[in-house]
Design a protein around this motif. Structure first.
Motif, mmCIF file in Angstrom:
data_model
loop_
_atom_site.group_PDB
_atom_site.id
_atom_site.type_symbol
_atom_site.label_atom_id
_atom_site.label_comp_id
_atom_site.label_asym_id
_atom_site.label_seq_id
_atom_site.Cartn_x
_atom_site.Cartn_y
_atom_site.Cartn_z
ATOM 1 N N SER A 1 -4.728 -14.132 19.572
ATOM 2 C CA SER A 1 -6.122 -14.595 19.602
ATOM 3 C C SER A 1 -6.185 -16.043 20.069
ATOM 4 N N VAL B 1 -15.030 -6.857 27.403
ATOM 5 C CA VAL B 1 -14.635 -7.688 26.261
ATOM 6 C C VAL B 1 -15.358 -7.310 24.971
ATOM 7 N N ARG C 1 -13.903 -7.111 21.327
ATOM 8 C CA ARG C 1 -12.720 -7.973 21.201
ATOM 9 C C ARG C 1 -13.106 -9.452 21.177
ATOM 10 N N PHE C 2 -14.126 -9.818 21.903
ATOM 11 C CA PHE C 2 -14.558 -11.216 21.981
ATOM 12 C C PHE C 2 -15.867 -11.392 21.211
ATOM 13 N N MET D 1 -11.619 -14.949 20.986
ATOM 14 C CA MET D 1 -11.011 -13.881 21.769
ATOM 15 C C MET D 1 -9.866 -13.271 20.966
ATOM 16 N N ASN D 2 -10.019 -12.028 20.595
ATOM 17 C CA ASN D 2 -9.010 -11.318 19.818
ATOM 18 C C ASN D 2 -8.374 -10.209 20.649
ATOM 19 N N ASN D 3 -7.205 -9.787 20.217
ATOM 20 C CA ASN D 3 -6.503 -8.704 20.909
ATOM 21 C C ASN D 3 -6.475 -8.939 22.419
ATOM 22 N N LYS E 1 -5.440 -9.317 26.216
ATOM 23 C CA LYS E 1 -4.675 -8.488 27.121
ATOM 24 C C LYS E 1 -4.297 -9.295 28.353
ATOM 25 N N ASP F 1 -6.919 -10.411 30.682
ATOM 26 C CA ASP F 1 -7.822 -11.490 30.280
ATOM 27 C C ASP F 1 -7.375 -12.835 30.847
#
Length: 124
Positions: free
Chosen positions: A16, A63, A66-67, A82-84, A86, A89
């Protein structure tokens, strides 16, 4: 008004990051704040937007979930959690301000003021 973005960095996939965008100067009205990103060789892409007064939010499909975009009115700061993350991103992320909460909030030309970018690199 000036925008100053920060918080980028290099992380691993699944990690994150939180980006911040501080607005300096006097502001008024229900303006919109947005985050965009630009991958190498690609056009600038909408990520998320928030209305300043009501805190209404809007996300791109890539997003959403996740965001999270949020704002701190007292600090005149917009955040992008911002999580998880990729690898896709990976991009330079820009914050932007629009004079109104526009129906075209996912279009770059709806925004009047841009901050400098902050680089996010996600390694898989």
């Amino acid at each position: 008004v000036q925008l100053q973005a920060s918080g980028g960095g290099s992380v691993q996939a699944g990690d994150s990051l939180r980006l911040s965008c501080v607005a300096s100067g006097r502001t008024s009205g229900d303006y919109g704040m947005g985050w965009f990103r630009q991958r190498p060789g690609s056009d600038r892409e909408f990520v998320a937007a928030i209305s300043w007064n009501l805190g209404s939010t809007y996300y791109s499909g890539s997003v959403k979930g996740r965001f999270t975009i949020s704002r701190d009115v007292g600090k005149i700061t917009v955040y992008l959690q911002m999580n998880n993350l990729k690898s896709e991103d990976t991009a330079v992320y820009y914050c932007a301000a629009a004079r109104s909460w526009s129906p075209n909030r996912d279009e770059a030309n709806a925004y009047d003021l841009w901050g400098q970018g902050t680089l996010v690199t996600v390694s898989s």
